[in-house]
Design an enzyme around this catalytic site. Structure first.
Site: not given
Length: 318
Positions: A103, A230, A295
């Site tokens: 990730d 983010y 994922h």
């Protein structure tokens, strides 16, 4: 799990938690987690590589898990995490290591490999492919309700997450990220509302696993994780070579992509991988696709992922 030892390393004014297993004299493998993860996400891989004669090291980033929270979480950057990784290796007297990232941990790994190529014996990543800085445009073309865009908005995720305890937030994100659809909320809907309380956990993720994550996110909160990754995607990083076209990761590399990972559906991702364009930037890259992989492929199919990583490590052992 009991054989994994836990220590703290003083790094850049913070005490960072490091999970470790294997002999100090063995080739080192540093594991870099994603979100909503901590060192624990690598539990299966750590034991496997240690049993194969390697030293597994899995830190919690600053502001994650058992590591200290920085004084100003909203000022945390990707480069902080890269520098922390280098400092952890320094403190453990490790001059060179294999880097395994998943990730956004893959992005930390790629940046580490670009800034410290002499320290990387090989790099294996899961789920997020390397792209030259500034070339990732999919976030902009996806709708306003796309989870990354929502979580970049100051205060919005904090209000959304704040309706629940930390364990429920992690539960919802694990369920949501395990699906093959890109998480996109409707106009009058928040991201947490994409998961119903009756939705089951993935079959490979136990209540005990959820508690391990939930307890540590209760401790750390979500302020640093929302900042990195983010709210840091547009961060400018100074590389030794100027110009993104010059940037190459020349170390031996392995990329594992679950074909049911929602990231695989990000605009342009499948074409970028399958056309071979990525190899312009990672010339020594091997790509492996797992048809049913989600994922969290390292937790979903630990035996398969372990074998792929072990084959890679053995082939490139230093």
């Amino acid at each position: 799990m009991d054989q994994i030892k836990h220590t703290y390393v003083e790094v850049n004014g913070l005490k960072l938690h490091v999970a470790e297993i294997g002999s100090d004299s063995s080739p080192a493998v540093v594991f870099l987690h994603g979100f909503p993860e901590i060192w624990y996400t690598w539990r299966h891989q750590m034991i496997a590589v240690a049993n194969a004669g390697f030293r597994a090291i899995a830190p919690d980033y600053r502001g994650y898990g058992l590591s200290d929270i920085p004084q100003q979480p909203d000022k945390t950057s990707f480069v902080d995490l890269v520098n922390d990784t280098a400092s952890i290796l320094d403190s453990l007297a490790i001059s060179k290591a294999f880097v395994i990232g998943k990730d956004f941990g893959a992005m930390v790994g790629y940046t580490f490999a670009l800034l410290h190529p002499e320290r990387v014996a090989g790099i294996a990543t899961l789920g997020v492919p390397f792209r030259p800085p500034g070339s990732q445009k999919s976030h902009q073309v996806l709708p306003e309700g796309f989870y990354i865009r929502r979580w970049q908005e100051p205060g919005r995720a904090e209000a959304d997450f704040g309706r629940f305890d930390a364990k429920t937030v992690v539960r919802n994100i694990y369920i949501m990220f395990s699906r093959s659809e890109i998480p996109i909320a409707g106009e009058n809907q928040e991201i947490m509302d994409l998961v119903d309380p009756s939705d089951p956990l993935p079959s490979w993720f136990t209540e005990e696993d959820l508690s391990a994550y939930g307890d540590l996110y209760h401790k750390s909160g979500f302020q640093t994780p929302l900042q990195v990754p983010y709210r840091s995607f547009k961060e400018k990083i100074e590389y030794p070579k100027q110009g993104s076209s010059d940037l190459k990761i020349v170390a031996p590399a392995l990329f594992i992509m679950g074909e049911k990972d929602y990231v695989f559906k990000f605009p342009g991702t499948e074409e970028y991988l399958k056309s071979g364009e990525i190899k312009k930037y990672m010339p020594n890259l091997e790509i492996v696709y797992l048809p049913e992989g989600s994922h969290f492929v390292q937790e979903q199919f630990p035996d398969q992922v372990n074998q792929l990583i072990l084959n890679f490590l053995d082939h490139n052992k230093y």
